[in-house]
Design a protein around this motif. Structure first.
Motif, PDB file in Angstrom:
ATOM      1  N   THR A  54       0.830  -1.205   0.000  1.00 14.85           N
ATOM      2  CA  THR A  54       0.000   0.000   0.000  1.00 14.85           C
ATOM      3  C   THR A  54       0.865   1.255   0.000  1.00 14.85           C
ATOM      4  O   THR A  54       0.623   2.203  -0.751  1.00 14.85           O
ATOM      5  N   VAL A  55       1.904   1.277   0.818  1.00 17.36           N
ATOM      6  CA  VAL A  55       2.776   2.437   0.925  1.00 17.36           C
ATOM      7  C   VAL A  55       3.771   2.487  -0.240  1.00 17.36           C
ATOM      8  O   VAL A  55       4.315   3.542  -0.569  1.00 17.36           O
ATOM      9  N   TYR A  56       3.985   1.343  -0.880  1.00 16.26           N
ATOM     10  CA  TYR A  56       4.966   1.239  -1.962  1.00 16.26           C
ATOM     11  C   TYR A  56       4.883   2.370  -2.999  1.00 16.26           C
ATOM     12  O   TYR A  56       5.904   2.954  -3.348  1.00 16.26           O
ATOM     13  N   PRO A  57       3.694   2.699  -3.555  1.00 17.30           N
ATOM     14  CA  PRO A  57       3.664   3.732  -4.610  1.00 17.30           C
ATOM     15  C   PRO A  57       4.223   5.080  -4.169  1.00 17.30           C
ATOM     16  O   PRO A  57       4.846   5.786  -4.965  1.00 17.30           O
ATOM     17  N   ILE A  58       4.004   5.438  -2.895  1.00 16.25           N
ATOM     18  CA  ILE A  58       4.527   6.712  -2.404  1.00 16.25           C
ATOM     19  C   ILE A  58       6.046   6.659  -2.344  1.00 16.25           C
ATOM     20  O   ILE A  58       6.741   7.536  -2.867  1.00 16.25           O
ATOM     21  N   THR A  59       6.561   5.617  -1.705  1.00 15.95           N
ATOM     22  CA  THR A  59       8.007   5.493  -1.543  1.00 15.95           C
ATOM     23  C   THR A  59       8.694   5.350  -2.892  1.00 15.95           C
ATOM     24  O   THR A  59       9.780   5.911  -3.119  1.00 15.95           O
ATOM     25  N   GLU A  60       8.084   4.625  -3.812  1.00 19.02           N
ATOM     26  CA  GLU A  60       8.663   4.465  -5.153  1.00 19.02           C
ATOM     27  C   GLU A  60       8.746   5.807  -5.860  1.00 19.02           C
ATOM     28  O   GLU A  60       9.760   6.126  -6.500  1.00 19.02           O
ATOM     29  N   ALA A  61       7.693   6.627  -5.750  1.00 17.35           N
ATOM     30  CA  ALA A  61       7.691   7.936  -6.397  1.00 17.35           C
ATOM     31  C   ALA A  61       8.759   8.846  -5.800  1.00 17.35           C
ATOM     32  O   ALA A  61       9.474   9.548  -6.514  1.00 17.35           O
ATOM     33  N   VAL A  62       8.879   8.828  -4.468  1.00 21.31           N
ATOM     34  CA  VAL A  62       9.901   9.634  -3.810  1.00 21.31           C
ATOM     35  C   VAL A  62      11.291   9.150  -4.209  1.00 21.31           C
ATOM     36  O   VAL A  62      12.187   9.958  -4.500  1.00 21.31           O
ATOM     37  N   ALA A  63      11.481   7.824  -4.246  1.00 23.02           N
ATOM     38  CA  ALA A  63      12.787   7.266  -4.596  1.00 23.02           C
ATOM     39  C   ALA A  63      13.199   7.666  -6.005  1.00 23.02           C
ATOM     40  O   ALA A  63      14.358   8.017  -6.257  1.00 23.02           O
ATOM     41  N   GLU A  64      12.254   7.629  -6.920  1.00 21.98           N
ATOM     42  CA  GLU A  64      12.563   7.992  -8.298  1.00 21.98           C
ATOM     43  C   GLU A  64      12.988   9.455  -8.396  1.00 21.98           C
ATOM     44  O   GLU A  64      13.974   9.797  -9.063  1.00 21.98           O
ATOM     45  N   GLU A  65      12.239  10.329  -7.723  1.00 26.10           N
ATOM     46  CA  GLU A  65      12.589  11.741  -7.733  1.00 26.10           C
ATOM     47  C   GLU A  65      13.940  11.987  -7.076  1.00 26.10           C
ATOM     48  O   GLU A  65      14.748  12.789  -7.550  1.00 26.10           O
ATOM     49  N   PHE A  66      14.194  11.282  -5.984  1.00 27.17           N
ATOM     50  CA  PHE A  66      15.458  11.446  -5.275  1.00 27.17           C
ATOM     51  C   PHE A  66      16.631  11.040  -6.159  1.00 27.17           C
ATOM     52  O   PHE A  66      17.660  11.711  -6.197  1.00 27.17           O
ATOM     53  N   MET A  67      16.475   9.945  -6.895  1.00 20.73           N
ATOM     54  CA  MET A  67      17.572   9.470  -7.730  1.00 20.73           C
ATOM     55  C   MET A  67      17.756  10.296  -8.996  1.00 20.73           C
ATOM     56  O   MET A  67      18.798  10.232  -9.634  1.00 20.73           O
ATOM     57  N   ASN A  68      16.764  11.073  -9.367  1.00 26.37           N
ATOM     58  CA  ASN A  68      16.985  12.052 -10.432  1.00 26.37           C
ATOM     59  C   ASN A  68      18.005  13.095  -9.989  1.00 26.37           C
ATOM     60  O   ASN A  68      18.797  13.593 -10.792  1.00 26.37           O
ATOM     61  N   THR A  69      17.958  13.431  -8.701  1.00 22.58           N
ATOM     62  CA  THR A  69      18.873  14.414  -8.149  1.00 22.58           C
ATOM     63  C   THR A  69      20.203  13.788  -7.727  1.00 22.58           C
ATOM     64  O   THR A  69      21.263  14.392  -7.868  1.00 22.58           O
ATOM     65  N   TYR A  70      20.112  12.550  -7.214  1.00 25.77           N
ATOM     66  CA  TYR A  70      21.308  11.852  -6.719  1.00 25.77           C
ATOM     67  C   TYR A  70      21.452  10.520  -7.453  1.00 25.77           C
ATOM     68  O   TYR A  70      21.105   9.459  -6.917  1.00 25.77           O
ATOM     69  N   PRO A  71      21.931  10.525  -8.676  1.00 26.58           N
ATOM     70  CA  PRO A  71      21.960   9.314  -9.507  1.00 26.58           C
ATOM     71  C   PRO A  71      22.921   8.236  -9.015  1.00 26.58           C
ATOM     72  O   PRO A  71      22.829   7.090  -9.454  1.00 26.58           O
ATOM     73  N   ASP A  72      23.815   8.572  -8.096  1.00 28.43           N
ATOM     74  CA  ASP A  72      24.741   7.575  -7.577  1.00 28.43           C
ATOM     75  C   ASP A  72      24.220   6.873  -6.330  1.00 28.43           C
ATOM     76  O   ASP A  72      24.923   6.063  -5.723  1.00 28.43           O
ATOM     77  N   VAL A  73      22.984   7.182  -5.936  1.00 27.73           N
ATOM     78  CA  VAL A  73      22.339   6.474  -4.828  1.00 27.73           C
ATOM     79  C   VAL A  73      21.398   5.434  -5.411  1.00 27.73           C
ATOM     80  O   VAL A  73      20.535   5.751  -6.231  1.00 27.73           O
ATOM     81  N   ASN A  74      21.566   4.192  -4.997  1.00 28.11           N
ATOM     82  CA  ASN A  74      20.732   3.091  -5.482  1.00 28.11           C
ATOM     83  C   ASN A  74      19.714   2.723  -4.407  1.00 28.11           C
ATOM     84  O   ASN A  74      20.084   2.384  -3.281  1.00 28.11           O
ATOM     85  N   ILE A  75      18.432   2.799  -4.749  1.00 30.10           N
ATOM     86  CA  ILE A  75      17.370   2.513  -3.778  1.00 30.10           C
ATOM     87  C   ILE A  75      16.595   1.277  -4.216  1.00 30.10           C
ATOM     88  O   ILE A  75      16.053   1.234  -5.324  1.00 30.10           O
ATOM     89  N   THR A  76      16.548   0.283  -3.342  1.00 32.17           N
ATOM     90  CA  THR A  76      15.803  -0.941  -3.604  1.00 32.17           C
ATOM     91  C   THR A  76      14.532  -0.936  -2.766  1.00 32.17           C
ATOM     92  O   THR A  76      14.597  -0.755  -1.545  1.00 32.17           O
ATOM     93  N   VAL A  77      13.386  -1.124  -3.409  1.00 30.65           N
ATOM     94  CA  VAL A  77      12.099  -1.100  -2.710  1.00 30.65           C
ATOM     95  C   VAL A  77      11.417  -2.460  -2.847  1.00 30.65           C
ATOM     96  O   VAL A  77      11.094  -2.874  -3.961  1.00 30.65           O
ATOM     97  N   GLY A  78      11.212  -3.135  -1.732  1.00 31.84           N
ATOM     98  CA  GLY A  78      10.548  -4.438  -1.745  1.00 31.84           C
ATOM     99  C   GLY A  78       9.072  -4.327  -1.417  1.00 31.84           C
ATOM    100  O   GLY A  78       8.609  -3.308  -0.884  1.00 31.84           O
ATOM    101  N   VAL A  79       8.322  -5.358  -1.714  1.00 35.81           N
ATOM    102  CA  VAL A  79       6.869  -5.345  -1.494  1.00 35.81           C
ATOM    103  C   VAL A  79       6.428  -6.654  -0.828  1.00 35.81           C
ATOM    104  O   VAL A  79       5.533  -7.341  -1.298  1.00 35.81           O
ATOM    105  N   SER A  80       7.043  -6.971   0.296  1.00 32.79           N
ATOM    106  CA  SER A  80       6.733  -8.235   0.967  1.00 32.79           C
ATOM    107  C   SER A  80       5.564  -8.125   1.937  1.00 32.79           C
ATOM    108  O   SER A  80       5.247  -9.090   2.632  1.00 32.79           O
ATOM    109  N   GLY A  81       4.914  -6.960   1.988  1.00 29.96           N
ATOM    110  CA  GLY A  81       3.818  -6.760   2.926  1.00 29.96           C
ATOM    111  C   GLY A  81       4.335  -6.138   4.218  1.00 29.96           C
ATOM    112  O   GLY A  81       5.523  -6.217   4.538  1.00 29.96           O
ATOM    113  N   THR A  82       3.436  -5.511   4.972  1.00 26.77           N
ATOM    114  CA  THR A  82       3.855  -4.849   6.209  1.00 26.77           C
ATOM    115  C   THR A  82       4.521  -5.823   7.170  1.00 26.77           C
ATOM    116  O   THR A  82       5.595  -5.543   7.718  1.00 26.77           O
ATOM    117  N   GLY A  83       3.893  -6.976   7.392  1.00 29.30           N
ATOM    118  CA  GLY A  83       4.463  -7.964   8.306  1.00 29.30           C
ATOM    119  C   GLY A  83       5.803  -8.485   7.827  1.00 29.30           C
ATOM    120  O   GLY A  83       6.761  -8.599   8.594  1.00 29.30           O
TER     121      GLY A  83
END
Length: 318
Positions: A54-83
């Protein structure tokens, strides 16, 4: 809409179609137009995030914008559920955990055992949305008691006519989040009175897109998932107004924000490992998250928190 936000939205839509193909997605930068913004383009490192779909789309959007500014930062976003995300986070395996419910006492105890200290940051409001097929022309609303009748452990509801006389004498096919989902936990507590207490004879998935496809392809289906996924698929499924005791209320940004969509409106969170905040790339990312959340949250279909909440989050980070 800014070009940056359009890029975030495009990345989000693409991700929705690929979630079912991979449990973990690596968000990649989609351009270098802002790489020298603020003179900070030399920031580097990696950030590991997992948790709520559920929270994934927000974090993914922020991560994408962040990496536009900081292209040498690699962000991995998983979707295994809250638990599932909390299992990794409390073991010290991830820097940030997406969560569609607060951390439990048991999970907090595991974090303490592992020496993981954390900060809880609310990022948006969500409303769990009950949906039916577009061809469903008999359900005008459901009460919380009717939802409990449908979803409680040992439920005897097998047909629509078991809910209300006059409804079709057809089998009701149920779709909902898996047991590792924070949405599952919140819904079961709000509706059945105890978290994780639910009938088990339904089609369960941690991927909300699977639930959308199930309900949209079955006239006699009923399911539930986050509000943003409903908005993204409102041409395929129909939201059911919920009567929490004061009459039927449709899930909308306004009813979720003002609390009238009860009891299914809720805040959603990210949890940040304090030790990870000592790394410049993590601290800068979390600050960037809070400074841009209000705009990006709305862009991907959620309800922003008041600006004072994001400022308070920034104070916690410092």
């Amino acid at each position: 809409m800014s070009s940056k936000l359009k890029g975030a939205k495009a990345g989000y839509v693409l991700a929705l179609f690929t979630l079912s193909l991979a449990a973990v997605l690596v968000v990649t930068a989609c351009g270098a137009s802002n790489r020298n913004q603020g003179g900070q383009a030399n920031l580097s490192g990696s950030i590991e995030i997992d948790g709520s779909s559920t929270v994934y789309p927000i974090t993914e959007a922020v991560a994408e914008e962040f990496m536009n500014t900081y292209p040498d930062v690699n962000i991995t976003v998983g979707v295994s559920g809250t638990g599932g995300g909390f299992k990794r986070f409390t073991a010290g395996e991830t820097d940030i955990s997406n969560a569609s419910r607060p951390i439990s006492d048991e999970e907090a105890a595991k974090a303490k055992e592992s020496g993981v200290e954390y900060i809880e940051l609310p990022v948006a409001y969500d409303g769990i949305t009950v949906v039916v097929n577009k061809e469903n022309d008999w359900v005008d609303h459901l009460t919380v008691e009717e939802l409990k009748k449908i979803w409680s452990p040992g439920s005897k509801v097998t047909k629509w006519s078991d809910i209300r006389p006059g409804w079709p004498d057809e089998k009701i096919n149920l779709y909902g989040p898996g047991t590792d989902s924070g949405t599952f936990e919140y819904f079961t507590e709000a509706v059945n009175g105890e978290a994780k207490k639910s009938r088990s004879d339904y089609t369960a998935s941690e991927d909300d897109n699977v639930l959308v496809q199930g309900v949209s392809g079955d006239r006699y289906a009923l399911g539930y998932f986050g509000f943003a996924y409903y908005l993204e698929n409102s041409d395929k499924v129909k939201a059911v107004p919920i009567d929490g005791g004061s009459g039927p209320v449709e899930p909308t940004a306004e009813s979720i924000k003002n609390g009238t969509y009860k009891p299914l409106a809720r805040p959603i969170f990210i949890y940040v490992n304090k030790k990870s905040l000592e790394r410049p790339e993590v601290k800068e990312f979390v600050k960037f998250y809070m400074e841009n959340a209000a705009e990006l949250v709305e862009e991907v279909g959620f309800v922003p928190m008041p600006e004072s909440e994001y400022q308070e989050n920034l104070n916690k980070i410092e």
